[in-house]
Scaffold this motif. Structure first.
Motif, PDB file in Angstrom:
ATOM      1  N   UNK A  99      -2.886  -3.386   5.585  1.00 12.17           N
ATOM      2  CA  UNK A  99      -3.540  -4.585   6.116  1.00 12.17           C
ATOM      3  C   UNK A  99      -3.620  -5.691   5.067  1.00 12.17           C
ATOM      4  N   UNK A 100      -4.040  -5.357   3.839  1.00  6.56           N
ATOM      5  CA  UNK A 100      -4.141  -6.380   2.796  1.00  6.56           C
ATOM      6  C   UNK A 100      -2.792  -7.029   2.486  1.00  6.56           C
ATOM      7  N   UNK A 101      -1.691  -6.256   2.351  1.00 15.92           N
ATOM      8  CA  UNK A 101      -0.388  -6.915   2.160  1.00 15.92           C
ATOM      9  C   UNK A 101      -0.002  -7.850   3.300  1.00 15.92           C
ATOM     10  N   UNK A 102      -0.507  -7.589   4.508  1.00 20.15           N
ATOM     11  CA  UNK A 102      -0.257  -8.500   5.629  1.00 20.15           C
ATOM     12  C   UNK A 102      -1.138  -9.746   5.526  1.00 20.15           C
ATOM     13  N   UNK A 103      -2.392  -9.566   5.071  1.00 17.79           N
ATOM     14  CA  UNK A 103      -3.332 -10.679   5.014  1.00 17.79           C
ATOM     15  C   UNK A 103      -3.047 -11.647   3.867  1.00 17.79           C
ATOM     16  N   UNK A 104      -2.574 -11.142   2.729  1.00 18.64           N
ATOM     17  CA  UNK A 104      -2.385 -11.988   1.550  1.00 18.64           C
ATOM     18  C   UNK A 104      -1.515 -13.216   1.812  1.00 18.64           C
ATOM     19  N   UNK A 105      -0.316 -13.069   2.408  1.00 18.48           N
ATOM     20  CA  UNK A 105       0.482 -14.279   2.683  1.00 18.48           C
ATOM     21  C   UNK A 105      -0.227 -15.243   3.626  1.00 18.48           C
TER      22      UNK A 105
ATOM     23  N   UNK B 132       3.240  -0.561  13.203  1.00 19.27           N
ATOM     24  CA  UNK B 132       4.589  -1.131  13.127  1.00 19.27           C
ATOM     25  C   UNK B 132       4.507  -2.658  13.112  1.00 19.27           C
ATOM     26  N   UNK B 133       3.666  -3.217  13.966  1.00 16.39           N
ATOM     27  CA  UNK B 133       3.489  -4.679  13.993  1.00 16.39           C
ATOM     28  C   UNK B 133       2.907  -5.171  12.671  1.00 16.39           C
ATOM     29  N   UNK B 134       1.900  -4.450  12.160  1.00 11.94           N
ATOM     30  CA  UNK B 134       1.281  -4.833  10.888  1.00 11.94           C
ATOM     31  C   UNK B 134       2.309  -4.812   9.762  1.00 11.94           C
TER      32      UNK B 134
ATOM     33  N   UNK C  64       3.000  -6.559  -3.135  1.00 10.67           N
ATOM     34  CA  UNK C  64       2.505  -6.245  -1.782  1.00 10.67           C
ATOM     35  C   UNK C  64       3.598  -5.592  -0.951  1.00 10.67           C
ATOM     36  N   UNK C  65       4.772  -6.179  -1.022  1.00 13.84           N
ATOM     37  CA  UNK C  65       5.918  -5.651  -0.280  1.00 13.84           C
ATOM     38  C   UNK C  65       6.301  -4.273  -0.800  1.00 13.84           C
ATOM     39  N   UNK C  66       6.172  -4.076  -2.112  1.00  9.08           N
ATOM     40  CA  UNK C  66       6.566  -2.819  -2.732  1.00  9.08           C
ATOM     41  C   UNK C  66       5.712  -1.633  -2.318  1.00  9.08           C
ATOM     42  N   UNK C  67       4.381  -1.751  -2.472  1.00 12.13           N
ATOM     43  CA  UNK C  67       3.569  -0.566  -2.184  1.00 12.13           C
ATOM     44  C   UNK C  67       3.370  -0.344  -0.692  1.00 12.13           C
TER      45      UNK C  67
END
Length: 320
Positions: A281-287, A32-34, A70-73
């Motif tokens: 995790x990757x969608x969180x790391x990219x920004x 949830x945090x991720x 990233x937000x989409x998938x």
């Protein structure tokens, strides 16, 4: 082989990440945090690139769409996975499973093409800086993004339709935490040779073709950097493409780990962990990667924060 007494299943059962009840609550908290950090980070990056005039360049145009995919998938997978941590029945309806699969494939494929477009953008910026504005025009950027979305929509529809027009057997348990094509195909009663071959060919074409663009672009970039006589010039060139290269390594490395590694009996759990990495995790790391390693983004964030603070201060003064 076709069977006469087949019916369309009303729902599927998702095995999820773990079947141990004591891990459901901790996993829910962590993911949830991720997911929240991912949503805030990508939405913030999209808004920042839209409101700051200094970020109205081709690089940040592609970065905006990267954040959108990233937000989409992550949203196609994340919310349903989080809900399943809180309920006893990990079910997903037939129609929503098809919808989740189509959106997931569409956004994942779009991201792959966007990464290759960004690699080409970095190549032109470093190898042809004087002609950068002419070559990477607004028209070309729109064309590359349009091709990316159109191809990904077509691919997602083809795979989803090919799977869901076939007949499913009575066994409706998906050994994953979301509706993935590789997890749905074994549930089909019809001959799956054609659909497996189709998915293999189209996936290989998409991955290999985009990877060749990325590798070709960075090969030319590295050659151009090695020819530079100035240490400052080489450092600036490396910093220009460093964030994108890090994202490419993480993304393609995870995908190849999933699809190229030898399949053992216990590889299902490993695939789930790898899928978690590139879906959440990757969608969180990219920004974070593009923000922490990019002075322009950090400066834009500072300017936006100062502007918002001034606006709030003026509103407070008027109210007083």
């Amino acid at each position: 082989m076709e069977r006469q007494n087949l019916t369309v299943p009303k729902e599927f059962i998702l095995m999820g990440i773990t079947d141990r009840p004591e891990l459901q609550a901790p996993f829910f908290g962590v993911f949830f945090i991720i997911y929240v950090v991912s949503v805030v980070g990508n939405l913030g990056l999209i808004i920042l690139t839209k409101i700051d005039s200094r970020l109205q360049t081709p690089m940040y145009f592609f970065l905006t769409h990267l954040a959108f995919t990233d937000l989409g998938y992550s949203t196609a997978v994340g919310p349903k996975m989080l809900v399943n941590f809180l309920v006893d029945q990990h079910t997903i309806s037939y129609n929503w499973c098809a919808t989740q699969l189509s959106f997931f494939i569409m956004f994942i494929t779009s991201e792959i093409f966007l990464l290759s477009a960004m690699a080409y953008d970095r190549y032109v910026a470093i190898c042809n800086p004087l002609l950068y504005i002419v070559i990477v025009s607004q028209r070309l950027c729109l064309l590359l993004v349009a091709i990316s979305y159109l191809y990904s929509i077509l691919l997602s529809l083809l795979i989803t339709i090919k799977i869901f027009i076939l007949s499913f057997c009575g066994y409706n348990v998906i050994r994953h935490f979301y509706c993935d094509s590789l997890s749905l195909v074994p549930l089909l009663c019809s001959d799956t040779h054609e659909i497996k071959l189709f998915i293999l060919i189209i996936s290989a074409f998409t991955l290999v073709s985009t990877l060749l663009i990325v590798l070709g672009s960075y090969l030319l970039i590295f050659v151009a950097i090695l020819r530079m006589h100035s240490a400052d010039g080489r450092h600036k060139a490396f910093s220009t493409c460093g964030s994108h290269l890090m994202v490419v390594v993480l993304y393609y490395g995870t995908l190849f780990f999933i699809y190229v590694q030898p399949k053992y009996k216990n590889s299902s759990d490993t695939d789930k962990m790898a899928s978690l990495f590139y879906t959440l995790v990757i969608p969180m790391l990219n920004p974070m990667i593009y923000s922490l390693r990019n002075k322009e983004v950090k400066n834009a964030l500072t300017r936006s924060w100062t502007l918002c603070a001034n606006i709030l201060l003026k509103i407070h003064c008027k109210m007083c």
